[in-house]
Design a protein around this motif. Structure first.
Motif, PDB file in Angstrom:
ATOM      1  N   VAL A   1      42.989  26.173  33.049  1.00 59.36           N
ATOM      2  CA  VAL A   1      42.371  26.742  34.189  1.00 59.36           C
ATOM      3  C   VAL A   1      42.081  25.586  35.103  1.00 59.36           C
ATOM      4  CG1 VAL A   1      41.629  28.920  33.380  1.00 59.36           C
ATOM      5  CG2 VAL A   1      40.054  26.896  33.458  1.00 59.36           C
ATOM      6  N   LEU A   2      42.536  24.398  34.925  1.00 61.53           N
ATOM      7  CA  LEU A   2      42.374  23.141  35.788  1.00 61.53           C
ATOM      8  C   LEU A   2      42.639  23.332  37.169  1.00 61.53           C
ATOM      9  CD1 LEU A   2      42.941  19.971  33.812  1.00 61.53           C
ATOM     10  CD2 LEU A   2      40.754  20.489  35.117  1.00 61.53           C
ATOM     11  N   VAL A   3      43.715  23.737  37.657  1.00 63.64           N
ATOM     12  CA  VAL A   3      43.887  23.896  39.177  1.00 63.64           C
ATOM     13  C   VAL A   3      43.100  24.980  39.813  1.00 63.64           C
ATOM     14  CG1 VAL A   3      45.840  24.708  40.807  1.00 63.64           C
ATOM     15  CG2 VAL A   3      46.493  23.557  38.517  1.00 63.64           C
ATOM     16  N   PRO A   4      43.032  26.321  39.320  1.00 64.28           N
ATOM     17  CA  PRO A   4      41.852  26.879  40.147  1.00 64.28           C
ATOM     18  C   PRO A   4      40.494  26.549  39.978  1.00 64.28           C
ATOM     19  CG  PRO A   4      42.555  28.099  38.007  1.00 64.28           C
ATOM     20  CD  PRO A   4      43.643  26.943  38.423  1.00 64.28           C
ATOM     21  N   MET A   5      40.256  25.636  38.957  1.00 67.12           N
ATOM     22  CA  MET A   5      39.001  25.077  38.796  1.00 67.12           C
ATOM     23  C   MET A   5      38.747  24.206  39.875  1.00 67.12           C
ATOM     24  SD  MET A   5      37.219  23.327  35.518  1.00 67.12           S
ATOM     25  CE  MET A   5      37.446  24.478  34.415  1.00 67.12           C
ATOM     26  N   LEU A   6      39.648  23.419  40.065  1.00 67.77           N
ATOM     27  CA  LEU A   6      39.758  22.330  41.248  1.00 67.77           C
ATOM     28  C   LEU A   6      39.442  22.956  42.422  1.00 67.77           C
ATOM     29  CD1 LEU A   6      42.355  19.892  40.082  1.00 67.77           C
ATOM     30  CD2 LEU A   6      40.190  19.383  40.371  1.00 67.77           C
ATOM     31  N   ALA A   7      40.405  23.904  42.751  1.00 67.46           N
ATOM     32  CA  ALA A   7      40.214  24.670  44.234  1.00 67.46           C
ATOM     33  C   ALA A   7      38.881  25.546  44.382  1.00 67.46           C
ATOM     34  CB  ALA A   7      41.285  25.871  44.128  1.00 67.46           C
ATOM     35  N   ALA A   8      38.348  25.966  43.201  1.00 65.70           N
ATOM     36  CA  ALA A   8      37.108  26.712  43.389  1.00 65.70           C
ATOM     37  C   ALA A   8      35.791  25.930  43.392  1.00 65.70           C
ATOM     38  CB  ALA A   8      36.846  27.767  42.181  1.00 65.70           C
ATOM     39  N   THR A   9      35.809  24.562  42.651  1.00 62.78           N
ATOM     40  CA  THR A   9      34.831  23.812  42.858  1.00 62.78           C
ATOM     41  C   THR A   9      34.805  23.184  43.997  1.00 62.78           C
ATOM     42  OG1 THR A   9      34.990  23.337  40.428  1.00 62.78           O
ATOM     43  CG2 THR A   9      33.861  22.027  41.487  1.00 62.78           C
TER      44      THR A   9
ATOM     45  N   HIS B   1      43.608  43.301  36.025  1.00 60.96           N
ATOM     46  CA  HIS B   1      42.964  41.742  36.099  1.00 60.96           C
ATOM     47  C   HIS B   1      41.814  41.503  35.144  1.00 60.96           C
ATOM     48  CE1 HIS B   1      43.742  43.948  40.339  1.00 60.96           C
ATOM     49  NE2 HIS B   1      44.381  43.164  39.944  1.00 60.96           N
ATOM     50  N   ALA B   2      42.025  42.247  33.955  1.00 60.32           N
ATOM     51  CA  ALA B   2      41.198  42.047  33.069  1.00 60.32           C
ATOM     52  C   ALA B   2      41.420  40.411  32.465  1.00 60.32           C
ATOM     53  CB  ALA B   2      41.517  42.994  31.968  1.00 60.32           C
ATOM     54  N   SER B   3      42.517  39.969  32.523  1.00 58.95           N
ATOM     55  CA  SER B   3      42.959  38.829  32.007  1.00 58.95           C
ATOM     56  C   SER B   3      42.197  37.632  33.014  1.00 58.95           C
ATOM     57  CB  SER B   3      44.122  38.422  31.848  1.00 58.95           C
ATOM     58  OG  SER B   3      45.092  38.645  33.372  1.00 58.95           O
ATOM     59  N   LEU B   4      41.642  37.952  34.153  1.00 57.74           N
ATOM     60  CA  LEU B   4      41.176  37.045  35.116  1.00 57.74           C
ATOM     61  C   LEU B   4      39.530  36.684  34.461  1.00 57.74           C
ATOM     62  CD1 LEU B   4      42.098  37.989  38.410  1.00 57.74           C
ATOM     63  CD2 LEU B   4      42.825  36.170  37.334  1.00 57.74           C
ATOM     64  N   ALA B   5      38.946  37.628  33.800  1.00 61.64           N
ATOM     65  CA  ALA B   5      37.568  37.264  33.164  1.00 61.64           C
ATOM     66  C   ALA B   5      37.029  36.089  32.850  1.00 61.64           C
ATOM     67  CB  ALA B   5      37.189  38.646  32.625  1.00 61.64           C
TER      68      ALA B   5
ATOM     69  N   ALA C   1      33.636  27.778  21.497  1.00 63.91           N
ATOM     70  CA  ALA C   1      35.076  28.062  21.078  1.00 63.91           C
ATOM     71  C   ALA C   1      35.434  29.066  21.828  1.00 63.91           C
ATOM     72  CB  ALA C   1      34.763  28.772  19.431  1.00 63.91           C
ATOM     73  N   VAL C   2      36.726  28.772  22.534  1.00 63.86           N
ATOM     74  CA  VAL C   2      37.334  29.487  23.448  1.00 63.86           C
ATOM     75  C   VAL C   2      38.772  29.955  23.002  1.00 63.86           C
ATOM     76  CG1 VAL C   2      38.209  29.870  25.845  1.00 63.86           C
ATOM     77  CG2 VAL C   2      36.110  28.578  25.561  1.00 63.86           C
ATOM     78  N   PRO C   3      39.054  31.027  22.947  1.00 73.08           N
ATOM     79  CA  PRO C   3      40.721  31.368  22.516  1.00 73.08           C
ATOM     80  C   PRO C   3      41.432  30.904  23.699  1.00 73.08           C
ATOM     81  CG  PRO C   3      39.185  33.456  22.248  1.00 73.08           C
ATOM     82  CD  PRO C   3      38.497  32.261  22.844  1.00 73.08           C
ATOM     83  N   GLU C   4      42.763  30.794  23.280  1.00 72.65           N
ATOM     84  CA  GLU C   4      43.739  30.338  24.230  1.00 72.65           C
ATOM     85  C   GLU C   4      43.545  31.286  25.605  1.00 72.65           C
ATOM     86  OE1 GLU C   4      48.418  29.612  24.722  1.00 72.65           O
ATOM     87  OE2 GLU C   4      47.719  30.607  22.701  1.00 72.65           O
ATOM     88  N   VAL C   5      43.636  30.483  26.488  1.00 74.84           N
ATOM     89  CA  VAL C   5      43.618  31.110  27.848  1.00 74.84           C
ATOM     90  C   VAL C   5      44.540  30.946  28.789  1.00 74.84           C
ATOM     91  CG1 VAL C   5      42.260  31.331  30.119  1.00 74.84           C
ATOM     92  CG2 VAL C   5      40.817  30.828  27.861  1.00 74.84           C
ATOM     93  N   ASN C   6      45.295  32.010  29.277  1.00 73.14           N
ATOM     94  CA  ASN C   6      46.599  31.807  30.038  1.00 73.14           C
ATOM     95  C   ASN C   6      46.231  31.308  31.299  1.00 73.14           C
ATOM     96  OD1 ASN C   6      48.211  32.556  28.081  1.00 73.14           O
ATOM     97  ND2 ASN C   6      48.006  34.927  28.401  1.00 73.14           N
ATOM     98  N   SER C   7      46.986  30.454  31.899  1.00 72.36           N
ATOM     99  CA  SER C   7      46.933  29.920  33.415  1.00 72.36           C
ATOM    100  C   SER C   7      47.138  30.937  34.493  1.00 72.36           C
ATOM    101  CB  SER C   7      47.387  28.888  33.664  1.00 72.36           C
ATOM    102  OG  SER C   7      47.543  28.100  34.899  1.00 72.36           O
ATOM    103  N   PRO C   8      45.976  31.517  35.165  1.00 74.52           N
ATOM    104  CA  PRO C   8      46.348  32.176  36.214  1.00 74.52           C
ATOM    105  C   PRO C   8      47.436  31.871  37.083  1.00 74.52           C
ATOM    106  CG  PRO C   8      43.890  31.855  36.155  1.00 74.52           C
ATOM    107  CD  PRO C   8      44.502  30.812  35.480  1.00 74.52           C
ATOM    108  N   GLY C   9      48.231  32.884  37.592  1.00 72.85           N
ATOM    109  CA  GLY C   9      49.443  32.579  38.447  1.00 72.85           C
ATOM    110  C   GLY C   9      49.012  31.867  40.015  1.00 72.85           C
ATOM    111  N   LEU C  10      49.978  31.144  40.375  1.00 72.29           N
ATOM    112  CA  LEU C  10      49.688  30.501  41.675  1.00 72.29           C
ATOM    113  C   LEU C  10      49.258  31.784  42.905  1.00 72.29           C
ATOM    114  CD1 LEU C  10      49.669  27.895  43.152  1.00 72.29           C
ATOM    115  CD2 LEU C  10      52.055  28.414  43.871  1.00 72.29           C
TER     116      LEU C  10
END
Length: 442
Positions: free
Chosen positions: A402-410, A363-367, A222-231
Motif C-alpha cells: 500500500v506504499l503508493v496510496p500511503m504516499l498520496a494520503a500522507t 469495497h470490503a477489501s479496502l478496510a 502481524a498483517v496477512p497479505e494485503v493486495n495493493s489497491p488499484g490505481l
C-alpha cells in the motif's frame, strides 16, 4: 547534506573524531537496546495483567468497577510521585530531546533513566492511553548524553549523541531501525549531516539488535497479505488524506487543550490530578479494556482482519480520541505515538466503512489498506514527519503493497494540516516547557 547544525563541533568533524563518535553511539545503542527491550517486556506483562484484572472485576459481586478504577488511579498517582522526584520524567520527553539539540535546555542526566522506566511502567502499565516510545526515546537520550560525557566529548557532540541515541530509542520501541533513524533526521535535527546519520544508524542498529534478544525479532503487527489497491482508488486515498489532516489538527488542539486546562486547575496537587484521570481511565477499562492502554491489541485485531460493526468502530474511535489527550494531561511518563497509530487505524476503518455505506459494493477489501494508510497519515498530520510516518508503519506491519496510496494520503494529510496553520504537536509542547527548573514538563 547540511554542513552545520546545533550538534556540530569542529573538534569531532575529522575522520578520527567520527570513529570515536560512532563507537560511543554503538555502546550507548547497546544500553538502550537492553533497557528499552526490558521496558517493553514489562509493559507487555502489565497489559496482560490489566486484562486479567478487568475480567476478574467483571466476575465480582457488587461494584466490581471500583477495582480497575482504584488500580489505575493508584498507578497514575505513583507515576506522578516519580515525576515529583524527577520532574523531567513527565510526559513524552521528545520535546525535551529536541530542546536539548537546539541548545534551549540542559542535557538529561542519567538519573532520568530509572524515573522514566519506573514511571512509564506504572502509568502506561496501569492503563493510561499513552505510548512506550516517548519514554524510550528520552531514556535513550539520557544514555547517549551520559556515555558521550564519559568519553569526554564536547558539549555540542554530546547534544548530537543524545539526539542520535534518542532516535535509537524510537527504533527499539517499535522494532523499526530505519524509522528511528529517520525520526532523528526529519523530526529532531531537520537535516542530514553525515556524522549525525552515522551515529544514529550505528546506535539504532545496535539498539534494535540487542532489544531483539529480549523481546524477539518480529514486526509489531502481524498483517496477512494485503493486495495493493488499484490505481483508480488513488483519488479516494487523497480525499482520505485531506480529511485525516483536518482530524489531526483537531487532535493536536485537543491534546494542548487538555494539557493547558488540567495544568491550570487551581489548588489541586498534580498527584491528585493524575489519580483522578487514572480513575476515569480505569472506569473506561472496566467498560472496554481495548479502549485503554497503548492500543497495540486493538490495532492488531483490526489489521489481522477482524471485522467490527461501524457503530463499534465509532465508539472505539471516540473513546480513544478523548482518552489519549486526557491521559497525556496527567503529566506522567508516556508518549503520543502508539495512541496516534491506534486512532489512525480506527479512522481508516471508519472512513472505508462510511464509503461502503454511501456507495455499496465490493469495497470490503479496502478496510485493512485504509487502516494501514490511516496510521501513517494521522501520524504525519500531527507530528508533521511524513517520511518517518510512512517508514515506521511499513516496518511495523512488514507491508509494502500500500506504499503508493500511503504516499498520496500522507502527503495530502500534511498539506491539509499546513493549510490550516496548525503547528506540529512537538513544537507546541516544546513551547510549553517551563523555563524554571523543577516544574513539570509536558
Amino acid at each position: 547534506m547540511t554542513t552545520s547544525s546545533p550538534g556540530s563541533t569542529p573538534a569531532h568533524d575529522g575522520v578520527q573524531g567520527s570513529v570515536v563518535v560512532c563507537a560511543v553511539a554503538i555502546v550507548a545503542g547497546a544500553f538502550i537496546g537492553f533497557v528499552g527491550g526490558a521496558f517493553r517486556w514489562c509493559l507487555e506483562r502489565a497489559d496482560a495483567l490489566r486484562i486479567d484484572l478487568s475480567d476478574w472485576a467483571h466476575r465480582l459481586a457488587g461494584p466490581g468497577w471500583l477495582v480497575p478504577m482504584v488500580a489505575t488511579a493508584v498507578g497514575a498517582a505513583l507515576a506522578a510521585l516519580v515525576v515529583r522526584w524527577q520532574p523531567l520524567a513527565s510526559g513524552s520527553g521528545i520535546p525535551h530531546v529536541e530542546a536539548v539539540y537546539r541548545g534551549d535546555a540542559e542535557q538529561p542526566e542519567l538519573r532520568l533513566l530509572p524515573a522514566k522506566f519506573v514511571g512509564g511502567v506504572l502509568g502506561i502499565g496501569s492503563g493510561l492511553v499513552l505510548g512506550r516510545e516517548g519514554p524510550t526515546v528520552h531514556m535513550g537520550a539520557a544514555i547517549g548524553a551520559a556515555v558521550a560525557r564519559c568519553a569526554r566529548l564536547g558539549d555540542a557532540t554530546v547534544r548530537m549523541l543524545q539526539t542520535a541515541v534518542g532516535g535509537a530509542g524510537l527504533a527499539v520501541a517499535f522494532n523499526a531501525p530505519i524509522g528511528g533513524v529517520l525520526f532523528t533526521l526529519e523530526e529532531v535535527t531537520k537535516g542530514f549531516r553525515l556524522q549525525t546519520v552515522l551515529a544514529t544508524a550505528f546506535a539504532a542498529a545496535t539498539g534494535v539488535g540487542c532489544a531483539r534478544l529480549v523481546v524477539g525479532d518480529h514486526p509489531d503487527f502481524a498483517v496477512p497479505e494485503v493486495n495493493s489497491p488499484g490505481l483508480g482508488w488513488l483519488p479516494l486515498f487523497v480525499v482520505f488524506g485531506l480529511a485525516t489532516g483536518c482530524l489531526g489538527v483537531f487532535y493536536n488542539r485537543l491534546v494542548l487543550g487538555f494539557v493547558d486546562h488540567v495544568r491550570l486547575v487551581p489548588r489541586i496537587p498534580t498527584v491528585a490530578k493524575a489519580a483522578v484521570i487514572g480513575a476515569v481511565i480505569g472506569l473506561l477499562m472496566f467498560v472496554q479494556p481495548l479502549a485503554t492502554g497503548g492500543g497495540d491489541d486493538l490495532t492488531q485485531s483490526i489489521l489481522g482482519g477482524r471485522s467490527l460493526e461501524l457503530s463499534v468502530v465509532v465508539g472505539f474511535l471516540a473513546l480513544r480520541f478523548l482518552a489519549g489527550p486526557l491521559s497525556y494531561a496527567a503529566a506522567v511518563p508516556g508518549g503520543l505515538f502508539a495512541p496516534l497509530l491506534a486512532v489512525g487505524t480506527l479512522w481508516g476503518v471508519l472512513f472505508s466503512g462510511c464509503f461502503d455505506a454511501v456507495w455499496p459494493g465490493s469495497h470490503a477489501s479496502l478496510a485493512v489498506p485504509m487502516a494501514i494508510v490511516g496510521m501513517s497519515a494521522f501520524f504525519a498530520a500531527t507530528v508533521r514527519a511524513p517520511v518517518t510516518g510512512i517508514v515506521l508503519v511499513v516496518e511495523m506491519t512488514a507491508t509494502t503493497s500500500v506504499l503508493v496510496p500511503m504516499l498520496a494520503a500522507t502527503a495530502a494529510a500534511v498539506l491539509a494540516a499546513e493549510l490550516l496553520g496548525s503547528p506540529p504537536i512537538y513544537d507546541s509542547l516544546r513551547e510549553r516547557m517551563p523555563a524554571e527548573p523543577g516544574k513539570d514538563l509536558v
